[in-house]
Enzyme design. Structure first.
Site, short mmCIF file in Angstrom:
data_model
loop_
_atom_site.label_atom_id
_atom_site.label_comp_id
_atom_site.label_asym_id
_atom_site.label_seq_id
_atom_site.Cartn_x
_atom_site.Cartn_y
_atom_site.Cartn_z
CG ASP D 228 -2.08 -0.96 1.04
OD1 ASP D 228 -2.18 -1.56 -0.05
OD2 ASP D 228 -2.86 -1.13 1.98
CD GLU D 229 3.51 3.21 2.69
OE1 GLU D 229 4.25 4.15 2.40
OE2 GLU D 229 2.55 3.30 3.47
#
Lengths: 284, 284, 284, 284
Positions: D228-229
């Site tokens: 999620d980065e």
């Protein structure tokens, strides 16, 4: 937004043909100019370009750049200009009774949000005078109840003396005559409300209310001979509901108008707008 | 938006049970009060209601309404209040160096966009002083470099003397201590930037830049003991692109902050907000 | 959004007067009905109300509620209806060649996003047939090249047989005649593009392009005798730039149309819309 | 949006220095290539460029363009690619139980809104199978209950056989291992919800509800080793109110997720995205 280290902005447009980018950017490369942002767009046979960047070689004046580029522009039949991003545009603001738009401009001028050099406020009503005076800004009350030729003459004399880069109509509620527009040599930006769909005739807010309109918008545009029909610079809308009375709708309309006008001015000060045949190219 | 002909606004909340609307609206019917707008919402065992309308019978003072309703409120274990929509809330504004938020509040106060009675500006920096002084508004410069207990004491003395209905932190960059918050008896509204996702630690704008964030937001909230964690009143975002430098992002952030703060204040002045257990009910 | 535990939705409107809320909520209190959400709004002498909640007493059928409320409605000259939030509305969709709007409805019907019971698709073109057939949904190809009276007769026969609660025109490009509208007894929702400002005549997209329009919108509305002039349910816009060609603008227009149509249908299925004299009250 | 008459798209990035635009556009001029749209952006010493246009001279294959440009790219240390705007990207979609995102992709693929060539759907749940099968699209049910190494091996075999240009995670609810990511040589786009502020830990929707959050957002990003980065491609938000229950919020979240994912895919298919060091440049 301009790049933080930009020192020169270049705007140009000309008939489209193969090789224009190479010709123009070749000029800048020869001058040791580092292009930080370039947007080029062609449509329907017209080529539009905006360049900003920094001088890796010796610093040159705007005037020098303009002269050096002239032979290329002549060859390409290009309209062009060079700008210093740090230069503040000289602006004269026209307003009437409604205060929210003019106060927005004043507030953004004071806070530095808008990089403008506000030189005067011209109004056909006195409501804004106390605030303008407190800010040590020249205020000209020119009533528009008499002969049009006369009061427009007065306005033009002020504009001639100041020679601003831009006139902003911040809810100035008087139509400018063709004669006036022909005499003014600087761009004029205006703001007005917009509805989806639009409502013609008297009291558009009442009509919009009766249809249960859900969005109220605003349009900022350059002023041309066709009233409210000039090239569009910026538009936005705000959502309303059935619980909004006609007077609520007017307040919301005033709110979105001032935001759209301020955004249009920012685009203008960032030299992101090219006008061409009734249409604007507004670079990002 | 409040209805144009509203004369009284009523706000209340209590444990939920069957028949509450009937009980409350029955009271208003007996008083010949015409309800123009009613919003009621129940969630997780709590009942929230907002009513506005006009007095078809004799005009009664806010105090009279408050007293007449008291027996019902006691029976329902209800927290409630009556308000006059035309009453201007007395507000004290705190600010620091950043001017865009405080200037937005000043501008909307001057234009009448915000129905507030601005009573004083307290700042730990002098930047805004010239403008505040020109507007004949009391300005208090209270440095925050010394002992916290001392400068907070000074701030509290001013608040005590003025007794405002609301304190607005318009980008006031100093954390309020628990002691200060315990002493202040009026609500405090704060504004801060927000990112999707959020970035913790130093220089969130630099972090957001590195991830290529596409939206910059702002959140207005009530201040509670948990810093930046109070009940949210309003939020909004603005779109950015890769061409926005960190300093551009900060400018856009300042812009959306001032708009969100102004919207939150408007909701507050319209008496549309009920706080309950860390959450707000914000009626439309 | 409907509350998760809601069992009954009530909608009503009538001439405004003092005491209506008390009268109506008193009825619900007597029936041991717990009101979870109530919105009431009055404007220009008309009272609008929406209630949803749960039955704390014995469960009663919609029919029973309708009958029990009838005496009050007669007394108040109220138009009203009771609904089961779990009931799926029977819908017939009309479409033409353009697929994006009808596919959006099909997709949201399949995913359960829209709580509808899609019963048939009627089109004057065959493009969508393969997909509709794959989904085992009745498809009726009714050409509109012949006599209007004849093909409308065919359409009406299908509607009569199915008896839907709602007809959706998902970019159905044929105008419905006054005769057809007079015969259809269910509401019809339509979608069309919107511009700020609006452009009249041929090829609005080309006109919008020439003015450099920055927003493209869509409006969902009920169909009435005045073409494209019915009460507005929902509107939204999307931002475009100079780099959008006319065909890009059309694609963006199709995109916002399908989203606005889906949102309008959701509002309808949640029983949040009251129509009154050319205007809609759309509760939150 | 790509220009209607564009025949070639060029994307490149390299260390910044003076004269790059001239060098690159000079190459295109020599090839009689008419540049219809050029965006160039430099930041922190890196130069990014996207060009689209039409071949005024002889048509040349993508492969030919790529080879001809190679010497320049080597000299400039540039990563670059040429693309045919009419080519449809081959896509494999991963999904799980949630249908709204995968149905959006299917719907936009069917309607032609997204210029993709959908080659297969891989899911760890069977819910979407009936629809995918009806559309004659290969469906692979790969349970993720057993050994990670085994089911990822199965997924990789399918990807190897198809060799797609892009993998889309349309709410695929299983984390991809570092081993998997190291083996996949095509970009992966993922979608997830976003809140302002963000809520860490279990049940972010419940946490957001308790704070009274007013916006729900979604972020589409490239998948990298940091869960999620990855670099952000697109983000958007939708406004909610207090009347939204946690389950309403989840539905709204699903809605904005599917729109953001579709927009990110459109940007990708239009070859408007350059990834560089954890950040994306997304051209307009």
């Amino acid at each position: 937004m301009t790049q933080p280290s930009s020192e020169i902005i270049f705007l140009g447009h000309c008939p489209d043909r193969v090789g224009l980018d190479a010709r123009i950017t070749g000029f800048f490369a020869d001058e040791l100019f580092n292009i930080l942002d370039l947007s080029q767009h062609s449509e329907r046979g017209r080529f539009f370009i905006r360049i900003e960047g920094s001088e890796e070689g010796e610093r040159q004046a705007i005037q020098t750049w303009t002269e050096k580029f002239f032979p290329i522009a002549r060859e390409l039949e290009m309209e062009y200009s060079f700008h210093d991003p740090l230069e503040r545009l000289r602006v004269v603001m026209f307003c009437s009774k409604t205060l929210s738009c003019p106060l927005e401009i004043l507030s953004r001028w004071l806070s530095g949000d808008l990089r403008i050099d506000l030189r005067a406020v011209i109004s056909n009503h006195g409501e804004i005078a106390p605030i303008v005076n407190k800010l040590d800004l020249p205020f000209h009350l020119i009533a528009t109840t008499g002969e049009r030729a006369e009061f427009e003459e007065q306005q033009l004399r002020i504009l001639d003396r100041i020679g601003p880069d831009l006139v902003v109509l911040a809810r100035y509620m008087k139509i400018l005559s063709g004669t006036f527009l022909a005499s003014v040599r600087m761009p004029i930006i205006n703001i007005h409300h917009s509805f989806l769909p639009s409502f013609i005739g008297n009291d558009p807010y009442e009509q919009a209310y009766r249809r249960g309109v859900k969005l109220i918008g605003a349009t900022a545009h350059f002023v041309t001979r066709e009233l409210d029909e000039g090239p569009i610079i910026h538009q936005d809308v705000v959502r309303i509901g059935h619980q909004f009375s006609v007077s609520d709708m007017k307040q919301v309309g005033a709110d979105i108008e001032k935001q759209v006008l301020a955004s249009a001015l920012r685009k203008f000060t960032e030299r992101k707008i090219i006008q061409w045949q009734g249409r604007t190219v507004v670079f990002h």
